[in-house]
Design an enzyme around this catalytic site. Structure first.
Site, PDB file in Angstrom:
ATOM      1  CE  LYS A  14      -2.269  -1.055   3.826  1.00  0.00           C
ATOM      2  NZ  LYS A  14      -1.699  -2.361   4.225  1.00  0.00           N
ATOM      3  NE  ARG A  89      -4.200  -1.413  10.325  1.00  0.00           N
ATOM      4  CZ  ARG A  89      -3.164  -0.847   9.712  1.00  0.00           C
ATOM      5  NH1 ARG A  89      -3.247   0.354   9.209  1.00  0.00           N
ATOM      6  NH2 ARG A  89      -2.038  -1.517   9.579  1.00  0.00           N
ATOM      7  NE  ARG A 128       7.336  -2.815   5.902  1.00  0.00           N
ATOM      8  CZ  ARG A 128       6.034  -2.537   5.893  1.00  0.00           C
ATOM      9  NH1 ARG A 128       5.478  -1.996   4.812  1.00  0.00           N
ATOM     10  NH2 ARG A 128       5.265  -2.805   6.917  1.00  0.00           N
ATOM     11  NE  ARG A 134       6.362  -0.455  10.113  1.00  0.00           N
ATOM     12  CZ  ARG A 134       5.188  -0.416   9.500  1.00  0.00           C
ATOM     13  NH1 ARG A 134       5.067   0.241   8.365  1.00  0.00           N
ATOM     14  NH2 ARG A 134       4.143  -1.008  10.028  1.00  0.00           N
TER      15      ARG A 134
HETATM   16  P1  AMP Z   1       0.774   0.527   9.044  1.00  0.00           P
HETATM   17  O1  AMP Z   1       1.912   1.458   8.826  1.00  0.00           O
HETATM   18  O2  AMP Z   1      -0.457   0.905   8.292  1.00  0.00           O
HETATM   19  O3  AMP Z   1       1.165  -0.919   8.857  1.00  0.00           O
HETATM   20  O4  AMP Z   1       0.367   0.665  10.591  1.00  0.00           O
HETATM   21  C1  AMP Z   1       1.282   0.343  11.632  1.00  0.00           C
HETATM   22  C2  AMP Z   1       0.530   0.230  12.945  1.00  0.00           C
HETATM   23  O5  AMP Z   1      -0.091   1.481  13.271  1.00  0.00           O
HETATM   24  C3  AMP Z   1      -0.610  -0.781  12.976  1.00  0.00           C
HETATM   25  O6  AMP Z   1      -0.155  -2.100  13.235  1.00  0.00           O
HETATM   26  C4  AMP Z   1      -1.463  -0.234  14.125  1.00  0.00           C
HETATM   27  O7  AMP Z   1      -0.864  -0.508  15.378  1.00  0.00           O
HETATM   28  C5  AMP Z   1      -1.351   1.277  13.897  1.00  0.00           C
HETATM   29  N1  AMP Z   1      -2.408   1.761  12.969  1.00  0.00           N
HETATM   30  C6  AMP Z   1      -2.218   2.282  11.722  1.00  0.00           C
HETATM   31  N2  AMP Z   1      -3.386   2.629  11.169  1.00  0.00           N
HETATM   32  C7  AMP Z   1      -4.347   2.306  12.076  1.00  0.00           C
HETATM   33  C8  AMP Z   1      -5.766   2.388  12.073  1.00  0.00           C
HETATM   34  N3  AMP Z   1      -6.439   2.867  11.004  1.00  0.00           N
HETATM   35  N4  AMP Z   1      -6.432   1.944  13.167  1.00  0.00           N
HETATM   36  C9  AMP Z   1      -5.773   1.477  14.248  1.00  0.00           C
HETATM   37  N5  AMP Z   1      -4.438   1.340  14.312  1.00  0.00           N
HETATM   38  C10 AMP Z   1      -3.719   1.758  13.238  1.00  0.00           C
END
Ligand code: AMP
Length: 190
Positions: A14, A89, A128, A134
């Site tokens: 994404k 989400r 990654r 991360r």
């Molecule tokens: P991402 O970078 O989208 O993989 O998000 C990394 C982490 O941020 C996720 O595993 C969640 O802990 C938190 N996170 C990101 N977006 C959301 C969301 N829309 N709702 C809840 N937690 C989120």
């Protein structure tokens, strides 16, 4: 306005594809994961609260991410449109997003869902983790928990947009260019 949800499990691509989409279509990129990581690196109260959940691969509370997205939409009301990455989400987030956008007399036009099988996701995320730093990419148990959270809490969001006839599934396997071409065809057919 053109508002798109870019959807898919962790590791589906994404972030990579969002970058190309915003360059081509002049949309504002709203990634809740990026916004939360920036809160953490600035050491804010919100960042401190989110960090322990993110490190475990758990979701941050709906009220937190909905509030963040509401601010960003309000700050960019003159935008050509938005690409939502990693948001919504949960179904509660999807409902809140519909309400927020309707306040600006707009809506989600399409959900583009990148479809990638689980073994490939795990491979990509571990790779990654070696370069991104991360914490949530660096350990197979955390990665598996994120995939589990995706299946249990996030997949129903796809059904939510299917019911609105806005869901478009895209094969997320191939070169970055091939996948981008598929996404462009979906956007242009929206
Ligand atoms: P991402 O970078 O989208 O993989 O998000 C990394 C982490 O941020 C996720 O595993 C969640 O802990 C938190 N996170 C990101 N977006 C959301 C969301 N829309 N709702 C809840 N937690 C989120």
């Amino acid at each position: 306005m053109l508002n798109i949800v870019l959807f898919g499990p962790p590791g589906a691509g994404k972030g990579t594809q969002s970058q190309r989409i915003i360059d081509k279509y002049a949309l504002i990129h709203l990634s809740t994961g990026d916004i939360l990581r920036s809160e953490i690196s600035r050491g804010t109260e919100l960042g401190l609260q989110a960090k322990h959940l993110m490190d475990k691969g758990e979701l941050v509370p709906d009220s937190v991410v909905i509030g963040m997205i509401g601010h960003k939409i309000a700050e960019n009301r003159e935008a050509e449109g938005f690409i939502f990455d990693g948001f919504p989400r949960t179904v509660a987030q999807a409902e809140a997003l519909d309400n927020l956008l309707s306040e600006f007399n707009t809506e989600i036009h399409e959900m583009i869902a990148l479809e990638v099988e689980e073994e490939e996701l795990k491979k990509r995320l571990l790779a990654r983790g070696k370069i991104s730093g991360r914490v949530d990419d660096q350990n197979i148990a955390k990665i598996e928990n994120r995939i589990h959270v995706y299946k249990s809490q996030t997949l129903p969001v796809a059904t939510y947009y299917q019911k609105q006839e806005k869901y478009k599934g895209i094969n997320g396997i191939g070169s970055i260019e091939e996948i981008f071409d598929r996404i462009c065809s979906a956007i242009e057919a929206a």
